[in-house]
Design an enzyme around this catalytic site. Structure first.
Site, short mmCIF file in Angstrom:
data_model
loop_
_atom_site.label_atom_id
_atom_site.label_comp_id
_atom_site.label_asym_id
_atom_site.label_seq_id
_atom_site.Cartn_x
_atom_site.Cartn_y
_atom_site.Cartn_z
N LYS A 107 0.82 -1.21 0.00
CA LYS A 107 0.00 0.00 0.00
C LYS A 107 0.85 1.27 0.00
O LYS A 107 0.36 2.35 -0.29
CB LYS A 107 -0.96 -0.01 1.18
CG LYS A 107 -2.05 -1.06 1.03
CD LYS A 107 -3.13 -0.90 2.08
CE LYS A 107 -4.29 -1.86 1.82
NZ LYS A 107 -3.96 -3.24 2.22
C1 LIG Z 1 -4.67 -4.32 1.68
C2 LIG Z 1 -3.94 -5.60 1.63
C3 LIG Z 1 -4.34 -6.64 0.77
C4 LIG Z 1 -5.58 -6.55 -0.08
O1 LIG Z 1 -5.45 -5.64 -1.12
P1 LIG Z 1 -6.76 -5.15 -1.92
O2 LIG Z 1 -6.28 -4.15 -2.89
O3 LIG Z 1 -7.68 -4.57 -0.89
O4 LIG Z 1 -7.37 -6.35 -2.56
C5 LIG Z 1 -3.55 -7.77 0.72
N1 LIG Z 1 -2.47 -7.91 1.50
C6 LIG Z 1 -2.06 -6.94 2.34
C7 LIG Z 1 -0.86 -7.17 3.19
C8 LIG Z 1 -2.78 -5.75 2.44
O5 LIG Z 1 -2.38 -4.80 3.28
#
Ligand SMILES: *Cc1c(COP(=O)(O)O)cnc(C)c1O
Length: 433
Positions: A107
């Site tokens: 993210k």
């Molecule tokens: C947010 C997150 C996900 C999921 O991602 P999306 O874009 O919401 O599908 C998967 N793994 C981790 C570690 C995350 O922080």
């Protein structure tokens, strides 16, 4: 480039307006009016380009004239200024490590891009923007870090007390300045409900310019395409495009990958790797999307019962189910299988998976068993040190916090304790301005 709302009731917006608003006024998601095609020369010669250049070429058509080119190049350079290696785990399976950014989660990429765009757009505004976000752990840290010291933007993060890991809590609570953490004595759902009510409160939104920082925002969603291109740049067998397994919760990440494919990136197939919160798996067999309450699991960043970005995937495929089914399948991985995979992959291949990556790995391994002639990669979305309990229990090895995080671990936690309930949040926000 203009963006329309998936609910088709709101006027179109350019990138600037879509990024500032987050969600369209009719509660739909913004979607680009057309999907730009990446120059085939770029795809053929990815090796000759730096990551900054690739990212710039991918995102520029989406941003259009709303950010001047030199500034945009600066923004993408700062967004991708850490390694994103593709690491072989077995002969058939590689791991795209997205956890080398400042908060050790994928993210970071979306949050860094979005925060810099909003900083650019608010430069000349008198009114401050308040970014309000509820987090179960990862989102908050990446958003806090991305927006830290961005002028004109205040960030308020709600997190459930005692329900985030020690590293995650430090990431939320030690920055200070324009970042405020509210520690809610409840669950993630309580935090989420408080945030939703704030956005729906006309009295509050008159007084404060509120925006969200989740993957609904185009400025967070679109830059997630970058690392699919970086992955292909490192992919050894260019004549045999990869199968890509993406650990999925809100489906923003996988949706960005599918968008990259529609723009010209070679991909054989996508697998939405889910934990037991698998309403998309049910959709792919029944064609009915049936949201349900999320169940807590080890891969808690994927505990989503109503994935908000799925509508964008439908949009990419023009709501044509056969097209979608041809390119996307899904897998459901239990917590028991997740734990077993962490242990087995560590013992057999000396590779440490976090619970989310383990869901991705196993989904891909199962798929490749049925398609032995293919090869693939999974996205390792978080560093294992962020989920030490599940990882150490199964690898029997202690997780060492990376040295780069040590100074942060020494900082005192600063948070405001709050009982669940919207009135408490409103009072806080009201008195803040
Ligand atoms: C947010 C997150 C996900 C999921 O991602 P999306 O874009 O919401 O599908 C998967 N793994 C981790 C570690 C995350 O922080």
């Amino acid at each position: 480039m203009n963006y329309y709302s998936t609910n088709k009731q709101a006027p179109v917006a350019d990138f600037r307006e879509a990024a500032i608003k987050g969600q369209a006024p009719d509660k739909g998601l913004y979607f680009p009016e057309r999907i730009p095609q990446v120059d085939p020369e770029l795809i053929r010669n990815l090796d000759d380009y730096s990551n900054e250049e690739i990212a710039f070429r991918v995102i520029q058509p989406y941003v259009g004239a709303t950010i001047d080119e030199a500034q945009l190049f600066q923004i993408v350079s700062e967004t991708v200024n850490f390694p994103i290696p593709l690491v072989p785990v077995t002969d058939q399976i590689s791991s795209l490590e997205l956890f080398h950014g400042p908060t050790l989660a994928f993210k970071d990429i979306g949050a860094r891009f979005m925060s810099r765009c909003l900083g650019y757009f608010t430069k000349d505004r008198k009114e401050k923007i308040t970014v309000l976000v509820a987090t179960s752990g990862d989102t908050g840290g990446a958003v806090a870090n991305g927006f830290f010291n961005v002028e004109g933007v205040e960030v308020v993060i709600l997190y459930p007390s005692g329900k985030v890991s020690p590293v995650q809590e430090k990431q939320l609570t030690t920055l200070g300045h324009n970042i405020q953490a509210l520690e809610v004595s409840g669950t993630f759902d309580d935090c989420q409900a408080m945030v939703k009510q704030a956005f729906a409160d006309p009295e509050l939104t008159q007084k404060l310019f509120l925006t969200s920082a989740n993957s609904i925002n185009v400025a967070r969603w679109l830059p997630q395409q970058f690392y699919y291109f970086f992955a292909y740049k490192q992919w050894q067998c260019k004549d045999q495009p990869p199968v890509i397994a993406v650990p999925s919760g809100n489906f923003g990440n996988i949706c960005a990958g599918i968008l990259a494919m529609q723009s010209g990136l070679p991909v054989k197939h996508f697998i939405a790797a889910c934990n037991v919160n698998d309403i998309v798996s049910a959709y792919l067999s029944t064609e009915i999307l049936q949201p349900r309450e999320a169940v807590p699991t080890l891969s808690n960043a994927m505990d989503v019962g109503n994935p908000s970005n799925f509508v964008r995937i439908l949009e990419i495929f023009n709501h044509q189910f056969p097209l979608l089914k041809d390119k996307l399948s899904s897998a459901t991985i239990s917590d028991a299988a997740t734990e077993q995979t962490i242990g087995e992959v560590f013992r057999q291949f000396h590779y440490t998976l976090d619970p989310h990556g383990a869901v991705g790995y196993l989904s891909l391994a199962n798929y490749l068993q049925k398609h032995p002639e293919q090869k693939g990669m999974f996205l390792e979305t978080a560093h294992p040190v962020k989920f030490p309990d599940a990882v150490e229990r199964n690898t029997k090895e202690e997780q060492i916090i990376p040295a780069s995080l040590e100074p942060m671990m020494q900082q005192p936690k600063q948070s405001i304790f709050m009982a669940p309930g919207y009135q408490n949040l409103k009072e806080y926000l009201w008195n803040k301005v």
